[in-house]
Design a protein around this motif. Structure first.
Motif, PDB file in Angstrom:
ATOM      1  N   TYR A  67      13.302 -53.502  12.471  1.00 55.89           N
ATOM      2  CA  TYR A  67      12.551 -53.382  13.721  1.00 55.89           C
ATOM      3  C   TYR A  67      13.049 -52.284  14.675  1.00 55.89           C
ATOM      4  O   TYR A  67      12.343 -51.952  15.628  1.00 55.89           O
ATOM      5  N   CYS A  68      14.241 -51.745  14.448  1.00 55.90           N
ATOM      6  CA  CYS A  68      14.838 -50.872  15.466  1.00 55.90           C
ATOM      7  C   CYS A  68      15.038 -49.423  15.035  1.00 55.90           C
ATOM      8  O   CYS A  68      15.021 -48.521  15.880  1.00 55.90           O
ATOM      9  N   LEU A  69      15.284 -49.199  13.762  1.00 50.84           N
ATOM     10  CA  LEU A  69      15.657 -47.852  13.332  1.00 50.84           C
ATOM     11  C   LEU A  69      14.515 -46.849  13.445  1.00 50.84           C
ATOM     12  O   LEU A  69      14.758 -45.639  13.445  1.00 50.84           O
ATOM     13  N   GLU A  70      13.297 -47.326  13.541  1.00 50.07           N
ATOM     14  CA  GLU A  70      12.176 -46.398  13.686  1.00 50.07           C
ATOM     15  C   GLU A  70      12.318 -45.557  14.951  1.00 50.07           C
ATOM     16  O   GLU A  70      11.956 -44.375  14.969  1.00 50.07           O
ATOM     17  N   CYS A  71      12.861 -46.158  16.005  1.00 56.01           N
ATOM     18  CA  CYS A  71      13.022 -45.438  17.277  1.00 56.01           C
ATOM     19  C   CYS A  71      14.465 -45.004  17.533  1.00 56.01           C
ATOM     20  O   CYS A  71      14.693 -44.062  18.298  1.00 56.01           O
ATOM     21  N   HIS A  72      15.410 -45.683  16.923  1.00 56.49           N
ATOM     22  CA  HIS A  72      16.811 -45.450  17.274  1.00 56.49           C
ATOM     23  C   HIS A  72      17.604 -45.031  16.043  1.00 56.49           C
ATOM     24  O   HIS A  72      18.383 -45.807  15.481  1.00 56.49           O
ATOM     25  N   HIS A  73      17.393 -43.790  15.628  1.00 57.75           N
ATOM     26  CA  HIS A  73      18.155 -43.264  14.499  1.00 57.75           C
ATOM     27  C   HIS A  73      18.376 -41.766  14.685  1.00 57.75           C
ATOM     28  O   HIS A  73      17.550 -41.063  15.274  1.00 57.75           O
ATOM     29  N   ASP A  74      19.512 -41.328  14.229  1.00 60.36           N
ATOM     30  CA  ASP A  74      19.885 -39.914  14.214  1.00 60.36           C
ATOM     31  C   ASP A  74      19.891 -39.307  15.621  1.00 60.36           C
ATOM     32  O   ASP A  74      20.012 -40.015  16.617  1.00 60.36           O
ATOM     33  N   GLU A  75      19.762 -37.992  15.687  1.00 63.41           N
ATOM     34  CA  GLU A  75      19.911 -37.279  16.956  1.00 63.41           C
ATOM     35  C   GLU A  75      18.731 -37.476  17.895  1.00 63.41           C
ATOM     36  O   GLU A  75      18.858 -37.300  19.104  1.00 63.41           O
ATOM     37  N   ASP A  76      17.558 -37.785  17.355  1.00 61.05           N
ATOM     38  CA  ASP A  76      16.364 -37.948  18.185  1.00 61.05           C
ATOM     39  C   ASP A  76      16.156 -39.401  18.607  1.00 61.05           C
ATOM     40  O   ASP A  76      15.033 -39.810  18.909  1.00 61.05           O
ATOM     41  N   ALA A  77      17.215 -40.164  18.637  1.00 63.83           N
ATOM     42  CA  ALA A  77      17.102 -41.585  18.961  1.00 63.83           C
ATOM     43  C   ALA A  77      16.595 -41.767  20.388  1.00 63.83           C
ATOM     44  O   ALA A  77      17.020 -41.074  21.315  1.00 63.83           O
TER      45      ALA A  77
END
Length: 248
Positions: A67-77
């Motif tokens: 549920y979360c990694l779609e928006c909160h991952h890598d440098e563009d989190a």
């Protein structure tokens, strides 16, 4: 010597070896128990560590991945919150403030956002309970430990005010002290900022002597004059002032 005689001679030795063997087994068991006790003493929270690791792997990681990694991952989190940095329970513990905020966002329905796949209430409650369990377990492990406590001294202002309250005179003995450095929070009375150098220690000794120079012995006890009374003229001045105060 006949064979029966040989057997009889060996029997006592056999009887002696049996108690020795039993003693060796007992000593071995005691040694093993001692090792186990030492291990438990050195690692009292081993079971708790395994429990928190399981809680993260079973509850938190699947929820975050789904549920979360779609928006909160890598440098563009989104919000500069990169959840790929957290791979185990220790990572959560190391960023407990961040995870306290995450828990609040989940509880308030702000994470995940409305236009993203939504978890069930049970899923959200489970991950909130898991994160809080990890943090509470770590807090209990550190209970009673205040961390590093630096040596403390009074700041210049605190020292001056303490002398004033104790003596009744405002003589400011730290007027020749170097100014107190301000800590990172902007306060000048934090323990980390208030060091003690050899030169400053000498100034404290001089300040103590300066305060003692104001001391006056009277029949009613001790008092402190508003000026040093270390010479005849100063004591005379103090006496004259006392007479003037009496008649006024």
């Amino acid at each position: 010597m006949s064979p029966p005689d040989r057997i009889r001679e060996t029997l006592p030795a056999h009887r002696d070896s049996e108690p020795r063997s039993r003693q060796m087994r007992m000593r071995s068991r005691l040694f093993q128990l001692s090792l186990l006790a030492c291990w438990l003493a050195c690692f009292p929270n081993f079971g708790l560590a395994a429990e928190t690791a399981d809680a993260y792997a079973e509850q938190v990681e699947p929820y975050v991945r789904k549920y979360c990694l779609e928006c909160h991952h890598d440098e563009d989190a989104k919000g500069d919150l990169d959840l790929t940095r957290y791979a185990r329970a220790n990572d959560v513990i190391g960023s407990f403030r961040t995870w306290n905020h995450i828990v609040e966002f989940i509880r308030n329905g702000e994470m995940p956002p409305k236009d993203s796949p939504q978890p069930t209430i049970d899923e959200s409650n489970a991950v909130v309970a898991a994160v809080r369990g990890i943090l509470v377990t770590e807090a209990k492990k550190q209970a009673g430990d205040p961390g590093f406590v630096p040596p403390r001294r009074l700041s210049n202002t605190e020292y001056d005010l303490s002398v004033r309250e104790l003596t009744g005179i405002d003589i400011r003995p730290t007027r020749d002290f170097p100014p107190d450095p301000a800590g990172g929070e902007g306060f000048d009375n934090t323990g980390e900022a208030l060091g003690m150098s050899p030169n400053l220690l000498k100034k404290y000794l001089s300040a103590a002597q300066f305060v003692a120079d104001h001391l006056v012995l009277r029949t009613s006890g001790i008092a402190f004059a508003p000026f040093p009374v270390t010479s005849y003229n100063e004591r005379k001045k103090l006496t004259e002032q006392a007479i003037i105060d009496f008649y006024e």
